[in-house]
Write an enzyme that holds these catalytic residues in place. Structure first.
Site, mmCIF file in Angstrom:
data_model
loop_
_atom_site.group_PDB
_atom_site.id
_atom_site.type_symbol
_atom_site.label_atom_id
_atom_site.label_comp_id
_atom_site.label_asym_id
_atom_site.label_seq_id
_atom_site.Cartn_x
_atom_site.Cartn_y
_atom_site.Cartn_z
ATOM 1 N N PHE A 115 -7.945 0.445 -2.795
ATOM 2 C CA PHE A 115 -7.161 -0.172 -3.878
ATOM 3 C C PHE A 115 -7.033 0.739 -5.101
ATOM 4 C CE2 PHE A 115 -8.246 -4.895 -2.632
ATOM 5 C CZ PHE A 115 -7.504 -4.751 -1.485
ATOM 6 N N ASN A 117 -4.399 -10.674 -0.910
ATOM 7 C CA ASN A 117 -5.013 -9.763 0.058
ATOM 8 C C ASN A 117 -6.531 -9.904 0.016
ATOM 9 O OD1 ASN A 117 -5.717 -7.727 1.782
ATOM 10 N ND2 ASN A 117 -5.084 -6.054 0.432
ATOM 11 N N ASN A 157 -11.470 -1.805 2.954
ATOM 12 C CA ASN A 157 -11.939 -0.690 2.128
ATOM 13 C C ASN A 157 -12.525 -1.078 0.778
ATOM 14 O OD1 ASN A 157 -11.096 1.192 4.120
ATOM 15 N ND2 ASN A 157 -8.982 0.811 3.473
ATOM 16 N N THR A 158 -12.610 -2.380 0.506
ATOM 17 C CA THR A 158 -13.328 -2.851 -0.684
ATOM 18 C C THR A 158 -14.538 -3.609 -0.164
ATOM 19 O OG1 THR A 158 -11.342 -2.985 -2.042
ATOM 20 C CG2 THR A 158 -13.185 -4.360 -2.718
ATOM 21 N N LYS A 209 2.108 1.307 -4.173
ATOM 22 C CA LYS A 209 1.085 0.467 -4.814
ATOM 23 C C LYS A 209 1.433 0.162 -6.261
ATOM 24 C CE LYS A 209 -2.825 2.154 -2.033
ATOM 25 N NZ LYS A 209 -3.573 1.008 -1.541
ATOM 26 N N SER A 251 -8.386 -6.303 3.332
ATOM 27 C CA SER A 251 -8.543 -4.849 3.383
ATOM 28 C C SER A 251 -9.995 -4.507 3.717
ATOM 29 C CB SER A 251 -8.184 -4.221 2.036
ATOM 30 O OG SER A 251 -8.664 -2.906 1.998
ATOM 31 N N ASN A 282 -7.022 4.834 6.921
ATOM 32 C CA ASN A 282 -7.125 5.000 5.474
ATOM 33 C C ASN A 282 -8.319 4.228 4.928
ATOM 34 O OD1 ASN A 282 -6.385 2.687 3.376
ATOM 35 N ND2 ASN A 282 -5.278 2.230 5.284
ATOM 36 N N ARG A 283 -8.905 4.792 3.879
ATOM 37 C CA ARG A 283 -9.919 4.070 3.084
ATOM 38 C C ARG A 283 -9.605 4.313 1.611
ATOM 39 N NH1 ARG A 283 -13.083 7.743 5.829
ATOM 40 N NH2 ARG A 283 -13.422 9.732 4.745
ATOM 41 N N MET A 284 -8.343 3.979 1.249
ATOM 42 C CA MET A 284 -7.886 4.254 -0.113
ATOM 43 C C MET A 284 -8.757 3.510 -1.138
ATOM 44 S SD MET A 284 -5.371 6.175 0.768
ATOM 45 C CE MET A 284 -4.471 6.507 -0.724
ATOM 46 N N GLY A 320 0.800 -1.218 0.000
ATOM 47 C CA GLY A 320 0.000 0.000 0.000
ATOM 48 C C GLY A 320 0.832 1.268 0.000
ATOM 49 N N PHE A 321 2.136 1.133 0.265
ATOM 50 C CA PHE A 321 2.982 2.336 0.259
ATOM 51 C C PHE A 321 3.408 2.648 -1.171
ATOM 52 C CE2 PHE A 321 6.470 5.152 0.796
ATOM 53 C CZ PHE A 321 6.251 5.796 2.004
ATOM 54 N N LYS A 365 -2.599 -12.623 3.409
ATOM 55 C CA LYS A 365 -2.587 -11.557 4.420
ATOM 56 C C LYS A 365 -3.921 -11.525 5.143
ATOM 57 C CE LYS A 365 -1.342 -6.719 5.051
ATOM 58 N NZ LYS A 365 -0.701 -5.564 4.416
ATOM 59 N N ASN A 401 -3.201 -7.020 8.658
ATOM 60 C CA ASN A 401 -3.613 -5.811 7.950
ATOM 61 C C ASN A 401 -4.113 -4.767 8.969
ATOM 62 O OD1 ASN A 401 -4.532 -4.097 5.794
ATOM 63 N ND2 ASN A 401 -4.866 -5.920 4.552
ATOM 64 N N ASN A 418 1.506 -7.918 -3.982
ATOM 65 C CA ASN A 418 0.268 -8.055 -3.219
ATOM 66 C C ASN A 418 -0.899 -7.877 -4.185
ATOM 67 O OD1 ASN A 418 -2.067 -7.048 -1.665
ATOM 68 N ND2 ASN A 418 -0.706 -7.177 0.104
#
Ligand SMILES: Cc1cc2nc3c(=O)[nH]c(=O)nc-3n(C[C@H](O)[C@H](O)[C@H](O)COP(=O)(O)O)c2cc1C
Length: 348
Positions: free
Chosen positions: A118, A185, A190-191, A69, A188, A114-116, A66-67, A226, A255, A152
């Site tokens: 993906f 993954n 956020n999906t 991506k 997460s 965060n709620r990036m 995630g850093f 993960k 995570n 990932n």
């Protein structure tokens, strides 16, 4: 020195600062300062390890997914001494992710939310960058100085869960020639619906399918999963059983969490921020518990990469003592700065 810079950077929106900092680092490397950066930040005392799928890690400190991506900053992250970098989460099609703002700092808790969602350039473009990286860094897999790259992989938001296995297959095949190991993954927050794939039946379908494809390759790559820190003990037991059954090469634990327990940040601020995964200090203890549980239950049969709340060497040591073979930083990198790998490695 970094504390002063951090105080200034923290005056600006978090996501913008992320790209500002990394693009400046890129510029420095382009101007010929990569060697100087490496001399300043690469660890002097390293403890190489081969405990994951036969890969040779020059040191056990990696950068969590995630850093980077889109695999845009590998050169720069290598200069900062990382033993490995996990690119992604990558999805088959490019996607923009959630609306901004979607990354928030909680300085009182040494945390981020965060709620990036993906946001990424899609697997084809990312594979192209990795191909370029491998051309420019053609060292043998056995060279201890090489930075290991993990891939990932995830599913697109529009893909229904029953078809998720197809998205993982696409990403796996595209990235296979260019990454050293894979992380699936499904953890997460956020999906929408993604974490439902952590249920045993769905996991078996995705992971055993990838293992089958992997077995047909002339150089199979280690495959890891993960997991979220919010799993119940029963769910972790299911993951362990499955990992042993289909011979996974490891787990990444953990995570971000959806919990908001025991935070110093005010409820008002938390409500303003809204949904997302919490990382950093608040997830440290739970993540260590999960690592310890897996390692003791399996007697070390499943290698674990620990992720969650690692800032200083003592945090990394706590994870290694719990049984992890490697550690990853993310939120700690933001709070501690570019010397984090060097400092941790010095004391390990
Ligand atoms: C802004 C942000 C984006 C992230 N994106 C991803 C991602 O795309 N895929 C993933 O597996 N983990 C992602 N993570 C989770 C991290 O890799 C890590 O597992 C988690 O933050 C816990 O570690 P930490 O406490 O050191 O931050 C993200 C974390 C943050 C803070």
């Amino acid at each position: 020195m970094y504390k002063i810079i951090r105080n200034i950077l923290f005056l600006f929106p978090a996501e913008g600062v992320h790209y500002f900092a990394m693009n400046n680092l890129k510029l420095l490397c382009k101007l010929g300062f990569k060697k100087l950066l490496a001399a300043s930040y690469s660890p002097l005392h390293t403890k190489s390890t081969t405990s994951l799928g036969g890969l040779n890690f020059k040191n056990p400190v990696g950068l969590g997914a995630g850093f980077d991506k889109n695999a845009k900053y590998l050169n720069e992250l290598e200069a900062l001494g990382f033993g490995f970098v996990e690119i992604g989460t990558v999805t088959p099609l490019p996607q923009a992710g959630n609306d901004k703002p979607r990354l928030f700092r909680l300085p009182q808790d040494k945390a981020l939310i965060n709620r990036m969602g993906f946001n990424n350039d899609g697997v084809k473009i990312v594979a192209g960058r990795l191909r370029q990286w491998s051309v420019e860094n053609p060292k043998s897999n056995h060279s201890p100085s090489r930075m290991i790259i993990g891939g990932n992989i995830g599913k697109n938001k529009v893909t229904p869960n029953e078809d998720a296995w197809k998205d993982y297959e696409i990403c796996f095949k595209e990235l296979h020639p260019y990454v050293d190991y894979f992380v699936v993954n499904v953890s997460s927050p956020n999906t929408p619906g993604l974490r439902e794939l952590q249920e045993k039946g769905s996991l078996r379908k995705i992971l055993s399918h990838l293992q089958t494809i992997n077995a047909t390759q002339h150089d199979p790559k280690p495959l890891l999963l993960k997991i979220a820190p919010d799993l119940t003990q029963e769910q972790i037991d299911d993951v362990i059983d499955l990992a042993l059954e289909i011979k996974l090469d490891g787990l990444v634990a953990t995570n971000t969490t959806i919990s908001r327990d025991k935070l110093q940040t005010t409820n008002h601020k938390l409500q303003m921020i809204g949904a997302g995964g919490l990382s950093g200090l608040p997830v440290k203890q739970r993540s260590t518990e999960v690592v310890k549980y897996i390692c003791s239950k399996t007697k070390g049969k499943i290698p674990v990469i620990a992720s969650g709340g690692i800032f200083v060497a003592a945090d990394a040591k706590e994870k290694l003592d719990a049984g992890a073979v490697l550690v990853q930083v993310w939120t700690g990198f933001i709070y501690e700065g570019p010397a984090i790998v060097k400092r941790i490695c010095k004391s390990l």
